[in-house]
Design a protein around this motif. Structure first.
Motif, PDB file in Angstrom:
ATOM      1  N   PHE A  15       0.846  -1.183   0.000  1.00 62.72           N
ATOM      2  CA  PHE A  15       0.000   0.000   0.000  1.00 62.72           C
ATOM      3  C   PHE A  15       0.880   1.231   0.000  1.00 62.72           C
ATOM      4  CE2 PHE A  15      -2.111   3.408   2.395  1.00 62.72           C
ATOM      5  CZ  PHE A  15      -3.166   3.627   1.540  1.00 62.72           C
ATOM      6  N   VAL A  16       0.622   2.146  -0.931  1.00 57.79           N
ATOM      7  CA  VAL A  16       1.407   3.366  -0.987  1.00 57.79           C
ATOM      8  C   VAL A  16       0.628   4.421  -1.740  1.00 57.79           C
ATOM      9  CG1 VAL A  16       2.622   2.533  -3.038  1.00 57.79           C
ATOM     10  CG2 VAL A  16       3.576   4.416  -1.759  1.00 57.79           C
ATOM     11  N   THR A  17       0.483   5.598  -1.132  1.00 57.83           N
ATOM     12  CA  THR A  17      -0.166   6.703  -1.827  1.00 57.83           C
ATOM     13  C   THR A  17       0.864   7.667  -2.361  1.00 57.83           C
ATOM     14  OG1 THR A  17      -0.373   7.874   0.270  1.00 57.83           O
ATOM     15  CG2 THR A  17      -2.249   6.567  -0.435  1.00 57.83           C
ATOM     16  N   SER A  18       2.064   7.629  -1.818  1.00 59.87           N
ATOM     17  CA  SER A  18       3.177   8.374  -2.384  1.00 59.87           C
ATOM     18  C   SER A  18       4.438   7.632  -2.013  1.00 59.87           C
ATOM     19  CB  SER A  18       3.212   9.803  -1.825  1.00 59.87           C
ATOM     20  OG  SER A  18       3.666   9.775  -0.481  1.00 59.87           O
ATOM     21  N   CYS A  19       5.538   8.034  -2.578  1.00 63.08           N
ATOM     22  CA  CYS A  19       6.779   7.297  -2.339  1.00 63.08           C
ATOM     23  C   CYS A  19       7.752   8.130  -1.524  1.00 63.08           C
ATOM     24  CB  CYS A  19       7.395   6.872  -3.659  1.00 63.08           C
ATOM     25  SG  CYS A  19       6.396   5.646  -4.501  1.00 63.08           S
ATOM     26  N   LYS A  20       7.220   8.917  -0.601  1.00 56.75           N
ATOM     27  CA  LYS A  20       8.091   9.619   0.327  1.00 56.75           C
ATOM     28  C   LYS A  20       8.690   8.609   1.287  1.00 56.75           C
ATOM     29  CE  LYS A  20       5.314  13.833   0.132  1.00 56.75           C
ATOM     30  NZ  LYS A  20       4.440  14.756   0.873  1.00 56.75           N
ATOM     31  N   ASP A  48      -4.772  -3.382   1.762  1.00 59.12           N
ATOM     32  CA  ASP A  48      -4.410  -3.975   0.465  1.00 59.12           C
ATOM     33  C   ASP A  48      -4.893  -3.049  -0.641  1.00 59.12           C
ATOM     34  OD1 ASP A  48      -4.102  -5.468  -1.826  1.00 59.12           O
ATOM     35  OD2 ASP A  48      -5.682  -6.908  -1.344  1.00 59.12           O
ATOM     36  N   PRO A  49      -3.999  -2.448  -1.409  1.00 58.95           N
ATOM     37  CA  PRO A  49      -4.426  -1.500  -2.448  1.00 58.95           C
ATOM     38  C   PRO A  49      -5.224  -2.144  -3.566  1.00 58.95           C
ATOM     39  CG  PRO A  49      -2.108  -1.985  -2.697  1.00 58.95           C
ATOM     40  CD  PRO A  49      -2.529  -2.628  -1.415  1.00 58.95           C
ATOM     41  N   LYS A 446       2.283   2.349 -11.029  1.00 63.06           N
ATOM     42  CA  LYS A 446       2.020   2.282 -12.463  1.00 63.06           C
ATOM     43  C   LYS A 446       1.302   0.991 -12.822  1.00 63.06           C
ATOM     44  CE  LYS A 446       6.073   5.003 -13.837  1.00 63.06           C
ATOM     45  NZ  LYS A 446       7.384   4.968 -14.552  1.00 63.06           N
ATOM     46  N   GLU A 447       1.814  -0.129 -12.306  1.00 65.01           N
ATOM     47  CA  GLU A 447       1.287  -1.430 -12.704  1.00 65.01           C
ATOM     48  C   GLU A 447      -0.136  -1.659 -12.221  1.00 65.01           C
ATOM     49  OE1 GLU A 447       2.629  -3.553 -14.764  1.00 65.01           O
ATOM     50  OE2 GLU A 447       4.311  -2.174 -14.996  1.00 65.01           O
ATOM     51  N   TYR A 448      -0.436  -1.209 -11.014  1.00 65.29           N
ATOM     52  CA  TYR A 448      -1.731  -1.556 -10.454  1.00 65.29           C
ATOM     53  C   TYR A 448      -2.860  -0.633 -10.877  1.00 65.29           C
ATOM     54  CZ  TYR A 448       0.494  -5.339  -8.211  1.00 65.29           C
ATOM     55  OH  TYR A 448       1.175  -6.499  -8.000  1.00 65.29           O
ATOM     56  N   GLU A 449      -2.583   0.237 -11.844  1.00 68.33           N
ATOM     57  CA  GLU A 449      -3.677   0.895 -12.545  1.00 68.33           C
ATOM     58  C   GLU A 449      -4.330  -0.084 -13.510  1.00 68.33           C
ATOM     59  OE1 GLU A 449      -2.440   4.402 -14.555  1.00 68.33           O
ATOM     60  OE2 GLU A 449      -1.180   5.102 -12.914  1.00 68.33           O
ATOM     61  N   ASN A 450      -3.652  -1.191 -13.761  1.00 68.67           N
ATOM     62  CA  ASN A 450      -4.024  -2.113 -14.826  1.00 68.67           C
ATOM     63  C   ASN A 450      -4.578  -3.401 -14.239  1.00 68.67           C
ATOM     64  OD1 ASN A 450      -3.468  -4.384 -16.712  1.00 68.67           O
ATOM     65  ND2 ASN A 450      -2.772  -2.719 -18.040  1.00 68.67           N
ATOM     66  N   ASP A 470       1.343 -11.803   2.976  1.00 70.02           N
ATOM     67  CA  ASP A 470       2.793 -11.706   2.803  1.00 70.02           C
ATOM     68  C   ASP A 470       3.149 -10.883   1.567  1.00 70.02           C
ATOM     69  OD1 ASP A 470       3.148 -13.271   5.039  1.00 70.02           O
ATOM     70  OD2 ASP A 470       3.333 -15.144   3.898  1.00 70.02           O
ATOM     71  N   LYS A 471       2.313 -10.961   0.552  1.00 71.97           N
ATOM     72  CA  LYS A 471       2.560 -10.156  -0.647  1.00 71.97           C
ATOM     73  C   LYS A 471       2.394  -8.667  -0.343  1.00 71.97           C
ATOM     74  CE  LYS A 471       2.754 -11.879  -4.426  1.00 71.97           C
ATOM     75  NZ  LYS A 471       3.901 -12.294  -5.258  1.00 71.97           N
ATOM     76  N   VAL A 472       1.369  -8.352   0.424  1.00 70.28           N
ATOM     77  CA  VAL A 472       1.078  -6.947   0.720  1.00 70.28           C
ATOM     78  C   VAL A 472       2.200  -6.308   1.525  1.00 70.28           C
ATOM     79  CG1 VAL A 472      -0.499  -5.409   1.957  1.00 70.28           C
ATOM     80  CG2 VAL A 472      -1.409  -7.250   0.537  1.00 70.28           C
ATOM     81  N   LYS A 473       2.815  -7.063   2.426  1.00 68.73           N
ATOM     82  CA  LYS A 473       3.845  -6.459   3.274  1.00 68.73           C
ATOM     83  C   LYS A 473       5.262  -6.776   2.796  1.00 68.73           C
ATOM     84  CE  LYS A 473       3.685 -10.145   6.811  1.00 68.73           C
ATOM     85  NZ  LYS A 473       5.125 -10.517   6.836  1.00 68.73           N
TER      86      LYS A 473
END
Length: 989
Positions: A15-20, A48-49, A446-450, A470-473
């Protein structure tokens, strides 16, 4: 191949809304079990985004559902947790061949009289067992002739491609499947309103397997086997795996299988494999797109939920002992030389997966990795890179490199190992650990827009028995790894325990020549239907109306202080941006322009070295590029919105202050020269670029408009730097996709300063299309297959012809249910791949073209040519197939959505064709009213009787040149001449 870094980005979720630098560690990541309104239990993961709901039906079937409303479509995967690892040792290639046969139908799909057909199929199965047991050639040949005779009789009761007709009628795209070590996955992307029909079709399809039209499909698999023999990359990959895994099927059984096993198949073994592994508790249905969770799971349960659960026992595969030595492998072939180094690792769900992932990104991330900076940027090799692959039992970290002119493969190998030593010594910046994780996060955004990327991650998790939690974290777990821990790992992992594989130029003595078995063409029964398809076609779906783009309102416009037009579209999905400064000139206007912008990649400035520049961009999470095509040049920048101003400032600094470097230029020219030499060994480039351009333009083409190396050596690099700097003085425009357009314009005003009066473009060279017909252009190449393309110049572009050409391509030459594919592959087994289309010009001033392609064994070429020419002069007609093609074409248009930045780029393509409005509305309305008679008229006017230029690449020893001469004057082409290369391209050393 699944060892690409892109696949890694697809597979990792966070999960990420920005990459700070702010960590998401504070966000709880845990699995919760809930029930929907109808009582179906599902698992979800907090934060989970992708919004996954993971259901498990009573029969054990896993169902992965996620919602994406970007378009009214659903990406579907049906995954089976079994692949070539499970092939019996005496039947390698079985899982892959079964994948092909699952498209052939059931006792209800693909047959007009199952009871009668079954008698023939049982007889064929028994004959194959006798064929397998027979030892002498004459006995085998006699049995095969009987198989061929009975197969012809059986085909009187089958309907070829009925599954493909139904999937096509849904408006499905991407209909296909693949087999790998641990998986077989079936793919479709369907309009959302066709879910009911899709589930009806797929649940019938997986209810059983019927091995009809078996020997013709086996011949298609042989053609696929031959394509593999012609791929030096595949051969190097197989040799690497053989060295890494001397006991495990990863290295001992290829997915395609051995020639001997393909020659002696067992239908009994294939049935047994299907019955054993194609069971619901060993399968997953993945649906991602515009769906309703509650309604969708009910529909899946009502169809796939009826399958019977069976106990599945997966085979215990051999364990490998530690690799404590260097294993050397060699493969030979006609393509350019290369070397690979591979280390065996732990598999999915191991700590080594995380450590190798991080090490890989430190070594090569495309920008600031050790290999990127020390090998590629410094141009000490032609190319180098690395990537990891993780499977259920093991994984591997592979490195590859190709040499410069005069460089040995062992020298490239040593340079790769030097970079690994730098990792082991910790010779990388401390900030790199955070930067590479942010880079992966940016890739995720980028990828998960798809929906396809999300669905791919789901089926991979299923195949590898991964918990979605485990994938999410995963990335949060990477954050806990310290530099010291990574260095310590590298010192224990990367030792003299690798496989080195040398791909050398030379003759491959292991090539298997496959005989033409002389198959009697089977009956397609194109006009026949099974009872199933008749009932299937009666199922009504809710209508889906097309949505068209109003470009005038969708693309907003503003200007910079300098008067540059800025077209923009708001990014409503995430905080990424994409900025493009566009110049409507390219190498056709100045052939040094491409050379100049490519040279920038290797230069520093008066403030930064080239290495420092790459690191500064990587710290910002911003990528840049400057490239030139034949007609346009782009200065591009993309990445994190908040860092766009700094990124643009840095890019402008590079262009304005680039410092010529003579040493870098010498290496740059050497790389160009070596690239040209390598290009001459690439059969795909020879056919699709060299021969195609020559057939279309003759001597005067954009492809041949290049600067000889002898002239490149004489150019002053300062001239190129000045040319790149002068770009800003030409007319230009900007396209911005992202948030906060005001901030973007402000950044342009601050950093991208231009003159008030911008220069017009230099006049572009004109490359006129020649008339086609009567020429056969042949290139002699060391290969098993032969490939040929047919090209006929048509009439000039007309927008009103696009509807008929689109429908024609669906009906006649494109896809698994098209006329060409059915006749040449399904009926006659003359090729693995065959297609034909009416290619619409991309520019209003250019001509349309009639094109066709066949890839086949050289000993089948005369038959394949005759078959294709018969079709191109006499189009088979089927009212039912036409109606299915029409329905498919309309549904594809109705489900298509042009959105996000694609709105701008589609408008660019329309304008080149002289249009300003979305032409799909006119196409849709025209296709609705078309009849088979209209299509016949289009064929007779535009396809029938055309005279072709024919392009052929193959081994001269095997190709029947006399058969080719029937098509026109055979001219053996010199590859240097095709590309306008110098015979001897010496470079400064």
């Amino acid at each position: 191949m699944r060892h690409l870094k892109l696949v890694l980005a697809i597979a990792i979720i966070s999960f990420v809304t920005s990459c700070k630098k702010s960590s998401s560690n504070d966000l709880a990541v845990k699995t919760e079990t809930q029930k929907d309104a109808d009582g179906f239990s599902y698992q979800s993961v907090a934060n989970d985004p992708t919004g996954l709901r993971l259901y498990t039906l009573d029969n054990g079937l896993k169902v992965y559902l996620s919602k994406n409303t970007d378009e009214p479509k659903i990406q579907t995967y049906i995954a089976v947790r079994a692949g070539s690892n499970y092939d019996p040792k005496e039947s390698t290639g079985l899982a892959h061949y079964l994948e092909h046969m699952v498209f052939k139908g059931t006792d209800e799909v693909g047959t007009v009289d199952w009871e009668t057909e079954k008698v023939y199929l049982d007889s064929i199965s028994q004959l194959y067992e006798k064929h397998r047991a027979a030892k002498d050639f004459d006995t085998k040949t006699a049995i095969y002739k009987e198989i061929d005779r009975i197969s012809l009789a059986a085909s009187n009761f089958s309907v070829a491609n009925e599954y493909d007709k139904m999937s096509s009628s849904l408006g499905a795209t991407g209909t296909n499947a693949h087999t790998w070590f641990e998986e077989t996955v079936y793919k479709n992307k369907i309009p959302a309103n066709e879910l009911d029909k899709f589930l009806t079709l797929e649940s019938e399809r997986f209810s059983q397997v019927v091995l009809r039209l078996f020997h013709t499909e086996l011949e298609a698999v042989f053609e696929e086997f031959n394509r593999g023999q012609d791929s030096d990359g595949r051969k190097r990959y197989a040799a690497m795996l053989e060295g890494l895994f001397p006991n495990h099927p990863y290295g001992q059984q290829t997915t395609i299988g051995t020639a001997e096993h393909l020659k002696n198949p067992s239908m009994v073994d294939i049935h047994n494999y299907f019955d054993k592994y194609y069971v619901p508790n060993n399968m997953a249905v993945v649906l991602v797109g515009d769906l309703d969770f509650n309604e969708t799971i009910k529909k899946v349960n009502n169809t796939f939920g009826k399958f019977e659960r069976k106990e599945v026992k997966h085979p215990e595969l051999p364990k490998e002992t530690p690799l404590n030595t260097i294993v050397k492998k060699e493969v030979f072939g006609p393509t350019a030389e290369s070397v690979s180094i591979a280390f065996r690792s732990g598999g999915v769900n191991t700590k080594e997966e995380k450590l190798v992932t991080l090490a890989d990104m430190i070594l090569a991330n495309g920008n600031a990795g050790l290999i990127d900076l020390n090998l590629n940027q410094k141009q000490v090799v032609q190319y180098a890179g690395c990537s990891p692959t993780f499977l259920n039992d093991y994984g591997y970290h592979s490195f590859s490199g190709s040499p410069k002119e005069g460089q040995t493969l062992d020298q490239v190998k040593a340079l790769l190992l030097e970079q690994i030593e730098k990792l082991k010594k910790g010779e990388f910046d401390d900030w790199m650990l955070d930067a590479v994780i942010n880079d992966l996060k940016k890739s995720q955004l980028k990828e998960y827009e798809n929906s396809t990327a999300v669905a791919s991650a789901y089926y991979n998790a299923f195949i590898h028995n991964e918990k979605w939690e485990d994938k999410v974290k995963f990335l949060d777990d990477l954050k806990t790894i310290t530099k010291q821990e990574l260095v310590d790992f590298a010192n224990t992992f990367y030792k003299d325990n690798y496989v080195v594989t040398y791909k050398r130029k030379g003759v491959d003595d292991n090539i298997v020549k496959v005989q033409n078995p002389g198959i009697t063409p089977v009956n397609l029964n194109r006009g026949a239907n099974s009872k199933f398809i008749e009932d299937f076609n009666k199922i009504e779906s809710a209508p889906l109306k097309p949505v068209y783009v109003d470009y005038a309102s969708a693309i907003k416009e503003t200007k910079t202080d300098s008067g540059i037009k800025v077209s923009y579209i708001n990014n409503e999905i995430n905080d990424l941006f994409d900025m493009n400064i566009i110049f409507d000139m390219g190498s056709d206007n100045d052939k040094k322009l491409d050379l100049a912008v490519g040279y920038l990649e290797y230069l520093g400035t008066d403030k930064y070295t080239n290495e420092e520049l790459k690191k500064e961009f990587y710290k910002l999470g911003v990528d840049y590029y400057v490239n030139t095509g034949s007609e346009k040049t782009y200065i591009g920048l993309n990445g994190l919105k908040e860092n766009m101003p700094k990124g643009l400032e840095l890019l402008e600094h590079l262009i304005d202050n680039a410092v010529p470097n003579q040493e870098a230029y010498v290496k740059y020219v050497q790389s160009i020269a070596k690239g040209r030499q390598n290009n001459k060994t690439n059969k795909g480039s020879i056919l699709r670029r060299g021969l195609m351009n020559y057939a279309k333009y003759g001597e005067n083409s954009s492809l041949r408009n290049i600067i000889p190396v002898s002239e490149l050596n004489k150019i002053d690099p300062k001239e190129l730097v000045d040319l790149a700097k002068d770009l800003k003085n030409y007319k230009q425009r900007v396209f911005y996709y992202g948030k906060d357009i005001d901030n973007a314009v402000s950044a342009l005003n601050t950093s991208h300063k231009v003159n008030d009066q911008l220069k017009d473009y230099p006049k572009a060279l004109a490359f006129n299309e020649q008339e086609t017909g009567g020429n056969v252009y042949f290139v002699d190449f060391d290969m098993v297959q032969s490939e040929m393309m047919f090209l006929a110049k048509g009439e000039p572009f007309k927008a009103e012809n696009m509807a008929a050409s689109t429908l024609f391509n669906t009906y006649f030459g494109g896809g698994l249910s098209s006329i060409v594919f059915q006749e040449i592959r399904e009926s006659k087994s003359l090729a693995y791949s065959a297609w034909s289309n009416y290619s619409t010009a991309r520019d209003k001033d250019d001509s349309n073209y009639v094109m066709a392609y066949i890839g086949t064994q050289a000993n089948k070429m005369p038959q394949a040519i005759d078959a294709m020419m018969d079709l191109m002069n006499d189009m088979p007609e089927s009212e039912a197939q036409f109606n299915a093609a029409k329905e498919s074409t309309l549904k594809k248009i109705a489900a298509q959505r042009i959105n996000k930045s694609n709105i701008f780029w589609s408008y660019e393509r329309l304008q080149k064709r002289g249009m300003t409005k979305d032409n799909r509305e006119a196409m849709y309305n025209a296709i609705k009213d078309m009849t088979l008679a209209d299509l016949r008229g289009f064929f007779n006017k535009n396809i029938k009787g055309e005279d072709y230029n024919v392009m052929v690449i193959g081994n001269k020893k095997d190709v029947d040149l006399k058969a080719l001469s029937k098509l026109g004057k055979v001219q053996e082409m010199d590859i240097d001449h095709l590309f306008n290369y110098e015979k001897s391209e010496n470079v400064k050393m």
